[in-house]
Design an enzyme around this catalytic site. Structure first.
Site, PDB file in Angstrom:
ATOM      1  N   HIS A   1       0.814  -1.217   0.000  1.00 14.80           N
ATOM      2  CA  HIS A   1       0.000   0.000   0.000  1.00 14.80           C
ATOM      3  C   HIS A   1       0.848   1.268   0.000  1.00 14.80           C
ATOM      4  CE1 HIS A   1      -2.774  -2.808   2.464  1.00 14.80           C
ATOM      5  NE2 HIS A   1      -3.033  -2.942   1.187  1.00 14.80           N
TER       6      HIS A   1
ATOM      7  N   LYS B   1       5.706   6.523   7.604  1.00 14.34           N
ATOM      8  CA  LYS B   1       5.105   5.637   8.599  1.00 14.34           C
ATOM      9  C   LYS B   1       6.185   5.123   9.539  1.00 14.34           C
ATOM     10  CE  LYS B   1       1.815   3.457   5.423  1.00 14.34           C
ATOM     11  NZ  LYS B   1       1.434   2.155   4.829  1.00 14.34           N
TER      12      LYS B   1
ATOM     13  N   TYR C   1       0.696   1.696  13.704  1.00 13.68           N
ATOM     14  CA  TYR C   1       1.263   2.543  12.661  1.00 13.68           C
ATOM     15  C   TYR C   1       1.131   4.004  13.069  1.00 13.68           C
ATOM     16  CZ  TYR C   1       0.120  -1.324   9.381  1.00 13.68           C
ATOM     17  OH  TYR C   1      -0.010  -2.512   8.732  1.00 13.68           O
TER      18      TYR C   1
ATOM     19  N   ASP D   1      -6.541  -6.099  -2.042  1.00 14.83           N
ATOM     20  CA  ASP D   1      -5.121  -6.310  -2.312  1.00 14.83           C
ATOM     21  C   ASP D   1      -4.908  -7.226  -3.514  1.00 14.83           C
ATOM     22  OD1 ASP D   1      -4.491  -4.633  -0.232  1.00 14.83           O
ATOM     23  OD2 ASP D   1      -3.709  -6.199   1.088  1.00 14.83           O
TER      24      ASP D   1
END
Length: 188
Positions: free
Chosen positions: A65, A75, A135, A171
């Protein structure tokens, strides 16, 4: 004294963060984030969003992603329970490591995190059942900027350590890289 050890991965700005644990008979304390200390590792923006995921089954893959500029995000990914094989994939236009990836095992036991810079795709494979990740994001989720690449794209040749047992329908629809892909322009 820093509570973090930063290790280079061989791809510019993609770094492994190891946290010092201060422990005794009761357990331990670990600093998850400190803007001042992580600035030297490349964290330079405020935290805009924090997400928590749970992945039930070993072998599951989530990713790869990313968000298109101007919503490209940095991130910091941490495993709170279980163990994952965490992957950062360079998508930056003009980067000498374009389409190269690095992976590191993140686990509740090892206390590592992966600092993923802007212009990277991210994904992971659960190495154990019941994995939880935390995250920290520098940019909030933007549906119009959301994108991904196929985790099983032969051009990327990501060497997942286990057979892929489960992926989301979303996905599975992510495209493979084409010869026309020149990377993400982070200045746009």
């Amino acid at each position: 004294m820093s509570r973090f050890t930063v290790t280079e991965t061989g791809i510019k700005d993609l770094r492994i963060i190891e946290r010092q644990r201060l422990g005794d008979a009761r357990g331990f304390l670990s600093r998850l984030f400190c803007a001042e200390e992580l600035a030297s590792a490349g964290w330079h923006l405020p935290i805009a969003q924090i997400n928590h995921t749970w992945t039930q089954a070993r072998g599951t893959v989530r990713g790869m992603h990313f968000q298109h500029p101007p919503h490209a995000e940095m991130k910091l990914v941490t495993c709170l329970r279980g163990s994952v094989w965490d992957v950062g994939l360079d998508l930056r236009a003009g980067s000498p490591t374009l389409l190269q990836w690095r992976a590191v095992e993140l686990s509740a036991d090892n206390g590592r995190a992966l600092l993923i810079p802007q212009g990277f795709a991210h994904g992971f494979q659960a190495l154990t059942d019941d994995c939880e990740l935390l995250y920290l994001h520098t940019v909030p989720y933007a549906a119009q900027a959301e994108a991904g690449l196929s985790a099983s794209d032969p051009m990327l040749a990501i060497n997942w350590p286990l057979p892929i047992t489960l992926q989301s329908e979303r996905d599975l629809r992510h495209p493979t890289v084409t010869s026309e892909f020149t990377g993400l322009d982070l200045n746009s």
